[in-house]
Write a protein that holds these residues in place. Structure first.
Motif: not given
Length: 79
Positions: A4, A7-8
């Motif tokens: 995550d 991805t951010e």
């Protein structure tokens, strides 16, 4: 770093480049500002602008994405 976070980070980098191409600067969160900052012009300059989100000038990544997507294509800084 987890998937995550990767991805951010990738989303942020893509948005930072796109904002830069439109003459704006996107800054990542810091200890001083816990969200993203989106500004144009030179700080303190008469024509400087700051994007505001629901909680003021500190944006979520989603708010930053919406702003950058809607910005007109401008001149890159320093040109």
């Amino acid at each position: 770093m987890g998937a995550d976070e990767d991805t951010e980070r990738e989303r942020y980098e893509r948005l930072r480049r796109e904002a830069g191409a439109k003459g704006w600067t996107l800054e990542a969160p810091t200890n001083r500002h816990p969200g993203y900052l989106l500004t144009s012009g030179e700080p303190g300059a008469k024509d400087a602008r700051i994007a505001f989100g629901a909680t003021g000038p500190v944006l979520t990544l989603e708010e930053a994405e919406a702003y950058v997507r809607d910005l007109p294509r401008g001149r890159a800084k320093g040109r």
